[in-house]
Design a protein around this motif. Structure first.
Motif, PDB file in Angstrom:
ATOM      1  N   ALA A  40       0.836  -1.200   0.000  1.00  0.00           N
ATOM      2  CA  ALA A  40       0.000   0.000   0.000  1.00  0.00           C
ATOM      3  C   ALA A  40       0.877   1.258   0.000  1.00  0.00           C
ATOM      4  N   VAL A  41       1.953   1.209   0.766  1.00  0.00           N
ATOM      5  CA  VAL A  41       2.864   2.364   0.835  1.00  0.00           C
ATOM      6  C   VAL A  41       3.559   2.569  -0.518  1.00  0.00           C
ATOM      7  N   PHE A  42       3.953   1.459  -1.137  1.00  0.00           N
ATOM      8  CA  PHE A  42       4.583   1.527  -2.463  1.00  0.00           C
ATOM      9  C   PHE A  42       3.601   2.109  -3.486  1.00  0.00           C
ATOM     10  N   ASP A  43       2.383   1.576  -3.495  1.00  0.00           N
ATOM     11  CA  ASP A  43       1.373   2.052  -4.454  1.00  0.00           C
ATOM     12  C   ASP A  43       1.096   3.538  -4.257  1.00  0.00           C
ATOM     13  N   ALA A  44       1.050   3.959  -2.988  1.00  0.00           N
ATOM     14  CA  ALA A  44       0.765   5.371  -2.708  1.00  0.00           C
ATOM     15  C   ALA A  44       1.917   6.247  -3.205  1.00  0.00           C
ATOM     16  N   ALA A  45       3.148   5.765  -3.024  1.00  0.00           N
ATOM     17  CA  ALA A  45       4.313   6.544  -3.478  1.00  0.00           C
ATOM     18  C   ALA A  45       4.288   6.693  -5.001  1.00  0.00           C
ATOM     19  N   VAL A  46       3.961   5.597  -5.691  1.00  0.00           N
ATOM     20  CA  VAL A  46       3.893   5.651  -7.167  1.00  0.00           C
ATOM     21  C   VAL A  46       2.764   6.589  -7.589  1.00  0.00           C
ATOM     22  N   ALA A  47       1.620   6.459  -6.933  1.00  0.00           N
ATOM     23  CA  ALA A  47       0.466   7.304  -7.283  1.00  0.00           C
ATOM     24  C   ALA A  47       0.778   8.778  -7.066  1.00  0.00           C
ATOM     25  N   ALA A  48       1.594   9.072  -6.052  1.00  0.00           N
ATOM     26  CA  ALA A  48       1.925  10.475  -5.737  1.00  0.00           C
ATOM     27  C   ALA A  48       3.112  10.975  -6.562  1.00  0.00           C
ATOM     28  N   ASP A  49       3.546  10.156  -7.542  1.00  0.00           N
ATOM     29  CA  ASP A  49       4.682  10.528  -8.402  1.00  0.00           C
ATOM     30  C   ASP A  49       5.984  10.688  -7.630  1.00  0.00           C
ATOM     31  N   GLU A  50       6.099   9.963  -6.515  1.00  0.00           N
ATOM     32  CA  GLU A  50       7.382   9.958  -5.801  1.00  0.00           C
ATOM     33  C   GLU A  50       8.292   8.947  -6.464  1.00  0.00           C
ATOM     34  N   ARG A  51       9.584   9.125  -6.290  1.00  0.00           N
ATOM     35  CA  ARG A  51      10.541   8.182  -6.859  1.00  0.00           C
ATOM     36  C   ARG A  51      10.758   6.998  -5.921  1.00  0.00           C
ATOM     37  N   ILE A  52      10.831   5.822  -6.492  1.00  0.00           N
ATOM     38  CA  ILE A  52      11.215   4.632  -5.736  1.00  0.00           C
ATOM     39  C   ILE A  52      12.734   4.522  -5.832  1.00  0.00           C
ATOM     40  N   GLU A  53      13.386   4.368  -4.689  1.00  0.00           N
ATOM     41  CA  GLU A  53      14.848   4.293  -4.665  1.00  0.00           C
ATOM     42  C   GLU A  53      15.302   2.879  -4.285  1.00  0.00           C
ATOM     43  N   PRO A  54      16.583   2.551  -4.548  1.00  0.00           N
ATOM     44  CA  PRO A  54      17.041   1.167  -4.350  1.00  0.00           C
ATOM     45  C   PRO A  54      16.749   0.577  -2.970  1.00  0.00           C
ATOM     46  N   ARG A  55      16.786   1.390  -1.909  1.00  0.00           N
ATOM     47  CA  ARG A  55      16.586   0.837  -0.562  1.00  0.00           C
ATOM     48  C   ARG A  55      15.119   0.733  -0.181  1.00  0.00           C
ATOM     49  N   ASP A  56      14.246   1.276  -1.014  1.00  0.00           N
ATOM     50  CA  ASP A  56      12.809   1.208  -0.719  1.00  0.00           C
ATOM     51  C   ASP A  56      12.269  -0.194  -1.005  1.00  0.00           C
ATOM     52  N   TRP A  57      11.243  -0.570  -0.275  1.00  0.00           N
ATOM     53  CA  TRP A  57      10.590  -1.838  -0.571  1.00  0.00           C
ATOM     54  C   TRP A  57       9.886  -1.717  -1.911  1.00  0.00           C
ATOM     55  N   MET A  58       9.932  -2.775  -2.719  1.00  0.00           N
ATOM     56  CA  MET A  58       9.195  -2.779  -3.986  1.00  0.00           C
ATOM     57  C   MET A  58       8.724  -4.206  -4.282  1.00  0.00           C
ATOM     58  N   PRO A  59       7.614  -4.355  -5.006  1.00  0.00           N
ATOM     59  CA  PRO A  59       7.140  -5.716  -5.331  1.00  0.00           C
ATOM     60  C   PRO A  59       8.175  -6.431  -6.204  1.00  0.00           C
ATOM     61  N   ASP A  60       8.273  -7.743  -6.034  1.00  0.00           N
ATOM     62  CA  ASP A  60       9.234  -8.527  -6.823  1.00  0.00           C
ATOM     63  C   ASP A  60       9.022  -8.343  -8.325  1.00  0.00           C
ATOM     64  N   ALA A  61       7.759  -8.278  -8.729  1.00  0.00           N
ATOM     65  CA  ALA A  61       7.468  -8.169 -10.166  1.00  0.00           C
ATOM     66  C   ALA A  61       7.916  -6.805 -10.717  1.00  0.00           C
ATOM     67  N   TYR A  62       7.825  -5.767  -9.899  1.00  0.00           N
ATOM     68  CA  TYR A  62       8.294  -4.430 -10.301  1.00  0.00           C
ATOM     69  C   TYR A  62       9.810  -4.479 -10.508  1.00  0.00           C
ATOM     70  N   ARG A  63      10.495  -5.090  -9.548  1.00  0.00           N
ATOM     71  CA  ARG A  63      11.950  -5.222  -9.646  1.00  0.00           C
ATOM     72  C   ARG A  63      12.335  -6.025 -10.906  1.00  0.00           C
ATOM     73  N   ALA A  64      11.634  -7.143 -11.129  1.00  0.00           N
ATOM     74  CA  ALA A  64      11.957  -8.005 -12.275  1.00  0.00           C
ATOM     75  C   ALA A  64      11.698  -7.278 -13.600  1.00  0.00           C
ATOM     76  N   THR A  65      10.617  -6.515 -13.650  1.00  0.00           N
ATOM     77  CA  THR A  65      10.300  -5.765 -14.877  1.00  0.00           C
ATOM     78  C   THR A  65      11.385  -4.738 -15.157  1.00  0.00           C
TER      79      THR A  65
END
Ligand SMILES: [Fe+2]
Ligand SMILES: [Fe+2]
Length: 347
Positions: A29-54
């Motif tokens: 939920a936190v990841f989705d909210a960050a993406v929705a708010a146009d925040e950047r995901i950084e290497p140390r942030d949690w991300m779904p495995d499929a997002y990382r693989a893509t």
């Protein structure tokens, strides 16, 4: 960077420091909210495995395309018609190597090593852009690649500067600036040929005839057949669909071709007043799939040369690693000992 979606072992800031996020649903939920708010995901942030693989798949394919893409044009460095053209082409080919480096570095932030990615390229388990499997038959091809192939790359990559994954987005900012130089040098080269002798004009036209359709294929299959598009758009890795970007590219190229005095090889190409865009003819997707499967004119040559360059460069990598190790030991020797450290521990 959003501080609210760190990995589970990293405490949140301020008063909430004790509240460690452990629940996967909450992390998502936190990841989705960050993406929705146009925040950047950084290497140390949690991300779904499929997002990382893509991201790994896309960034690796992009990096591979940059370094394989050096080959068709490097073929012409020794045959450039003037010192000025040679210097420009060398700078351009060198830029592409640099783009590969930025992108492999961006991929490494996702937990894959460069060796692993190169191994996958060399064994055919990861792809590079199908455009680089076409041959550069004449000097005009250098111009057509700059104008059309680098032009298509810019159209694709400018929106990637706003990609949700920070390291990829930041790499794209510099890549796009350099691609812009590449596109202009190609355009200027074609313009010189187009305004030259009838033979030079014909050479420029022939190059555009051969590179136009493969350039349109660079945007990938039509939206209806693109397996990764929808999810990538939700994650804001991609901002526009393949067909949208292809249309944008066609609309940019038509007036440029007119200024060049060259014709785009499509009898169906015309302005559609109602849509406010150009209509264009059907793309031969069977050619695209065939090249992608390894049956393009240069697939084998490109991969063979890449592997050969990699093998022949082994001594350079070994020497660089030995040099780095030597200097890190050297630095260690010169570093002042931490207070209280016994003298023999730093000897
Ligand atoms: Fe590039
Ligand atoms: Fe380029």
């Amino acid at each position: 960077m959003a501080t609210a979606h760190k990995a589970p072992d990293v405490a949140r800031d301020g008063a909430a420091a004790a509240a460690v996020v452990t629940d996967i649903t909450e992390l998502e939920a936190v990841f989705d909210a960050a993406v929705a708010a146009d925040e950047r995901i950084e290497p140390r942030d949690w991300m779904p495995d499929a997002y990382r693989a893509t991201l790994v798949r896309q960034i690796a394919q992009h990096a591979h395309s940059e370094i394989i893409g050096m080959q068709p044009e490097a073929n012409w460095i020794t045959r450039a018609p003037s010192l000025r053209r040679k210097a420009i082409l060398m700078a351009k080919v060198q830029d592409e190597a640099g783009h590969g480096l930025y992108l492999y570095s961006a991929a490494e932030t996702l937990g894959v090593s460069r060796d692993e990615l190169l191994d996958k390229l060399h064994s055919g388990r990861q792809k590079y852009s199908s455009i680089f499997n076409y041959p550069t038959l004449t000097w005009a091809d250098v111009g057509a690649i700059g104008w059309l192939v680098d032009g298509a790359a810019i159209t694709n990559q400018v929106p990637l500067c706003r990609c949700s994954y920070g390291p990829y987005a930041r790499a794209m900012v510099r890549v796009c600036k350099e691609e812009s130089f590449h596109q202009r040098q190609g355009y200027e080269l074609l313009l010189a040929l187009s305004r030259g002798t009838p033979e030079q004009h014909a050479m420029a036209q022939d190059a555009v005839d051969r590179w136009w359709w493969p350039s349109l294929m660079m945007f990938g299959p039509p939206d209806a057949e693109s397996s990764h598009s929808e999810q990538s758009m939700t994650w804001k890795i991609k901002r526009h669909s393949n067909d949208e970007l292809r249309q944008r590219f066609v609309d940019i190229c038509v007036p440029q071709a007119e200024s060049l005095g060259l014709t785009l090889p499509d009898p169906d190409l015309r302005w559609n007043e109602e849509r406010g865009e150009h209509d264009f003819g059907p793309i031969d997707w069977s050619e695209f799939w065939s090249v992608l499967k390894g049956n393009g004119p240069c697939n084998e040559q490109r991969l063979t040369q890449r592997k050969q360059a990699h093998d022949e460069g082994a001594w350079v990598r070994d020497a660089a690693a030995a040099y780095a190790a030597k200097h890190s030991d050297h630095d260690k020797d010169r570093r002042p000992a931490a207070p209280g450290t016994p003298a023999e521990a730093t000897a």
